[in-house]
Design an enzyme around this catalytic site. Structure first.
Site, PDB file in Angstrom:
ATOM      1  N   CYS A 121       0.456  -1.020   0.378  1.00 51.01           N
ATOM      2  CA  CYS A 121      -0.208  -0.091  -0.001  1.00 51.01           C
ATOM      3  C   CYS A 121       0.976   1.121  -0.153  1.00 51.01           C
ATOM      4  CB  CYS A 121      -0.934  -0.335   1.749  1.00 51.01           C
ATOM      5  SG  CYS A 121      -2.167  -1.760   1.005  1.00 51.01           S
ATOM      6  N   HIS A 256      -2.997   7.076   1.700  1.00 50.39           N
ATOM      7  CA  HIS A 256      -4.047   5.671   1.121  1.00 50.39           C
ATOM      8  C   HIS A 256      -5.395   5.456   1.629  1.00 50.39           C
ATOM      9  CE1 HIS A 256      -4.337   1.758   1.086  1.00 50.39           C
ATOM     10  NE2 HIS A 256      -3.997   1.070   2.334  1.00 50.39           N
ATOM     11  N   ASN A 287     -10.017  -0.787  -0.128  1.00 47.13           N
ATOM     12  CA  ASN A 287      -9.213  -0.310  -0.196  1.00 47.13           C
ATOM     13  C   ASN A 287      -7.508  -0.809  -1.584  1.00 47.13           C
ATOM     14  OD1 ASN A 287      -6.238  -0.890   0.549  1.00 47.13           O
ATOM     15  ND2 ASN A 287      -6.760  -1.418   2.377  1.00 47.13           N
TER      16      ASN A 287
HETATM   17  C1  LIG Z   1     -10.468  -4.297  10.179  1.00 47.36           C
HETATM   18  C2  LIG Z   1     -10.872  -3.861  11.677  1.00 47.36           C
HETATM   19  C3  LIG Z   1     -12.126  -3.029  10.305  1.00 47.36           C
HETATM   20  C4  LIG Z   1     -12.059  -4.660  12.261  1.00 47.36           C
HETATM   21  O1  LIG Z   1     -12.767  -4.483  13.099  1.00 47.36           O
HETATM   22  P1  LIG Z   1     -12.182  -4.516  14.521  1.00 47.36           P
HETATM   23  O2  LIG Z   1     -12.821  -3.612  15.627  1.00 47.36           O
HETATM   24  O3  LIG Z   1     -10.562  -3.561  15.308  1.00 47.36           O
HETATM   25  O4  LIG Z   1     -12.269  -5.877  14.976  1.00 47.36           O
HETATM   26  P2  LIG Z   1     -12.150  -6.586  16.062  1.00 47.36           P
HETATM   27  O5  LIG Z   1     -11.059  -7.870  14.945  1.00 47.36           O
HETATM   28  O6  LIG Z   1     -10.818  -5.689  17.249  1.00 47.36           O
HETATM   29  O7  LIG Z   1     -13.626  -7.834  16.166  1.00 47.36           O
HETATM   30  C5  LIG Z   1     -14.386  -6.602  17.374  1.00 47.36           C
HETATM   31  C6  LIG Z   1     -15.675  -7.521  16.937  1.00 47.36           C
HETATM   32  O8  LIG Z   1     -16.079  -7.563  15.754  1.00 47.36           O
HETATM   33  C7  LIG Z   1     -16.374  -8.859  15.300  1.00 47.36           C
HETATM   34  N1  LIG Z   1     -15.701  -9.307  13.557  1.00 47.36           N
HETATM   35  C8  LIG Z   1     -14.740  -9.144  13.072  1.00 47.36           C
HETATM   36  N2  LIG Z   1     -14.817  -9.206  12.219  1.00 47.36           N
HETATM   37  C9  LIG Z   1     -15.951  -9.020  11.294  1.00 47.36           C
HETATM   38  C10 LIG Z   1     -16.676  -8.584   9.822  1.00 47.36           C
HETATM   39  N3  LIG Z   1     -16.225  -8.409   9.698  1.00 47.36           N
HETATM   40  N4  LIG Z   1     -18.025  -8.672  10.257  1.00 47.36           N
HETATM   41  C11 LIG Z   1     -18.776  -8.441  11.761  1.00 47.36           C
HETATM   42  N5  LIG Z   1     -17.885  -8.528  12.665  1.00 47.36           N
HETATM   43  C12 LIG Z   1     -16.482  -9.075  12.514  1.00 47.36           C
HETATM   44  C13 LIG Z   1     -15.429  -9.600  16.125  1.00 47.36           C
HETATM   45  O9  LIG Z   1     -15.835 -10.826  15.833  1.00 47.36           O
HETATM   46  C14 LIG Z   1     -15.342  -9.083  17.835  1.00 47.36           C
HETATM   47  O10 LIG Z   1     -16.231  -9.052  18.389  1.00 47.36           O
HETATM   48  P3  LIG Z   1     -16.304  -9.927  19.352  1.00 47.36           P
HETATM   49  O11 LIG Z   1     -16.450  -7.847  20.261  1.00 47.36           O
HETATM   50  O12 LIG Z   1     -17.949 -10.277  20.270  1.00 47.36           O
HETATM   51  O13 LIG Z   1     -15.451 -10.875  20.197  1.00 47.36           O
HETATM   52  C15 LIG Z   1     -10.109  -2.551  11.827  1.00 47.36           C
HETATM   53  O14 LIG Z   1      -9.150  -3.810  12.985  1.00 47.36           O
HETATM   54  C16 LIG Z   1      -9.441  -1.623  11.300  1.00 47.36           C
HETATM   55  O15 LIG Z   1      -9.628  -0.972  10.186  1.00 47.36           O
HETATM   56  N6  LIG Z   1      -8.129  -2.353  10.938  1.00 47.36           N
HETATM   57  C17 LIG Z   1      -7.270  -1.657  10.173  1.00 47.36           C
HETATM   58  C18 LIG Z   1      -6.767  -1.811   8.553  1.00 47.36           C
HETATM   59  C19 LIG Z   1      -6.848  -1.838   7.473  1.00 47.36           C
HETATM   60  O16 LIG Z   1      -6.928  -0.843   6.932  1.00 47.36           O
HETATM   61  N7  LIG Z   1      -5.271  -1.976   7.189  1.00 47.36           N
HETATM   62  C20 LIG Z   1      -5.220  -1.953   5.644  1.00 47.36           C
HETATM   63  C21 LIG Z   1      -3.936  -0.684   6.377  1.00 47.36           C
HETATM   64  S1  LIG Z   1      -2.977  -0.854   4.531  1.00 47.36           S
END
Ligand SMILES: CC(C)(COP(=O)(O)OP(=O)(O)OC[C@H]1O[C@@H](n2cnc3c(N)ncnc32)[C@H](O)[C@@H]1OP(=O)(O)O)[C@@H](O)C(=O)NCCC(=O)NCCS
Length: 331
Positions: A121, A256, A287
């Site tokens: 990215c 990005h 993305n």
């Molecule tokens: C990926 C992302 C959106 C996930 O959000 P998050 O708040 O961190 O989610 P978590 O993994 O902590 O999970 C939180 C809850 O949502 C649930 N969950 C995870 N993925 C899920 C999905 N796709 N749909 C629904 N629920 C989901 C989990 O099971 C968890 O449930 P719980 O609280 O009951 O245990 C977030 O971490 C993020 O934006 N990360 C950066 C990603 C990014 O931009 N990367 C690119 C860089 S180049």
């Protein structure tokens, strides 16, 4: 206009932009089926409403060619004036030959050098930094920089942490000589100790040996989120300072397009002036990794929100972990 300071450089700038988006719009409902998720969850956590997926016959190369052809037309040069083509991609699935020479042939840049840049990215901003050096040093008069991705080939539609995030597309810019610097010094870096945070699930060797599945993207979402909030704003501030500017000189912020929460958090911590446009193409592109910044740049310049010569801060970050940022004058 406030000028970018670029010590020692005779000057390079972006002359024109181009973009290619596959026609197939993929809704949140479609990607949520296999991951037990919902449109509401995806919008709330990522800001993404839809993304584009390429057809089978739309490839990294064909999308790169389409975006490049538009950027060349917008820049007013002919393809055979290009001295170098830099293609940033993380989803081109041949180890060899690289993709850039094929793009060169298809756009009619028959005497150009051609090189793939593999920095996920951050790839577009890395390639732009290299292009700026080539043109400013007089090594190449014109350089084409393309970001092109077919992320749908390397994601696992059943992986909850990535399946909803990524999309396909390509964006391109042409860099040429300028009387004054129109691209600021690049601030780049990496942290290989965190290589596992965004990584393929395995090596191609496991496919050869019959011990593993087709490698797909995996991401530790929370750790990546925290890393970007901690590390990326200071990198952006260094890029602004390196160009001899302050944040108030910026007319636009084109980061990005990782996800909307990250974009808005960085924009807030930078203290952008109220008039600055913030690119949010992630809402309808998803993305698109190395393609996201040139896709957003093209949309921004076409939107009428900014004028030629306005200054925009670009910053790419992601797998590696790696990052690169610079301030540019818009074409
Ligand atoms: C990926 C992302 C959106 C996930 O959000 P998050 O708040 O961190 O989610 P978590 O993994 O902590 O999970 C939180 C809850 O949502 C649930 N969950 C995870 N993925 C899920 C999905 N796709 N749909 C629904 N629920 C989901 C989990 O099971 C968890 O449930 P719980 O609280 O009951 O245990 C977030 O971490 C993020 O934006 N990360 C950066 C990603 C990014 O931009 N990367 C690119 C860089 S180049």
């Amino acid at each position: 206009m406030t000028r970018i300071i670029c010590p020692g450089a005779s000057g390079a700038r972006i002359l024109g932009t181009g973009a290619y988006r596959p026609s197939r719009v993929v809704t949140n409902e479609e990607v949520c089926g296999p991951i037990d998720s919902s449109d509401e969850w995806v919008r709330q956590r990522s800001g993404i409403v839809s993304r584009r997926f390429a057809r089978t016959d739309e490839t990294v190369i064909s999308m790169a060619v389409a975006a490049a052809s538009k950027a060349i037309a917008a820049s007013g040069i002919s393809p055979n004036q290009l001295g170098m083509i830099l293609l940033a991609s993380m989803s081109y699935l041949y180890q060899t030959p690289s993709a850039a020479p094929q793009v060169a042939r298809l756009i009619g840049a028959n005497t150009s050098g051609a090189l793939d840049v593999h920095s996920a990215c951050a790839g577009f901003c890395y390639a732009l930094g290299i292009a700026n050096s080539l043109v400013s040093a007089g090594t190449s008069e014109y350089v084409l920089v393309v970001g092109a991705e077919k992320m749908s080939d390397i994601i696992d539609p059943t992986d909850r942490s990535t399946a909803f995030l990524f999309g396909d597309g390509a964006g391109a810019v042409v860099i040429g000589p300028a009387d004054e610097p129109g691209i600021g010094p690049v601030i780049w870096g990496s942290d290989g100790s965190q290589a596992g945070l965004i990584a393929h699930s395995g090596s191609w060797l496991t496919v050869r040996d019959g011990t593993g599945e087709w490698p797909t993207m995996r991401m530790s979402g929370q750790e990546v989120y925290r890393w970007t909030l901690r590390e990326i704003t200071p990198v952006a501030q260094r890029a602004i300072a390196a160009a001899g500017l302050s944040v108030d000189n910026l007319a636009a912020f084109v980061p990005h397009q990782a996800n909307l929460r990250i974009i808005d958090a960085i924009a807030k911590s930078l203290g952008l002036p109220p008039h600055a446009a913030v690119a949010r193409t992630v809402e309808t592109d998803g993305n698109t990794s190395a393609a996201s910044i040139p896709l957003a740049l093209d949309q921004l310049t076409a939107s009428g929100q900014v004028a030629s010569g306005d200054l925009a801060l670009l910053i790419g970050f992601g797998a590696g972990l790696s990052y690169a940022a610079q301030v540019v004058a818009l074409p």
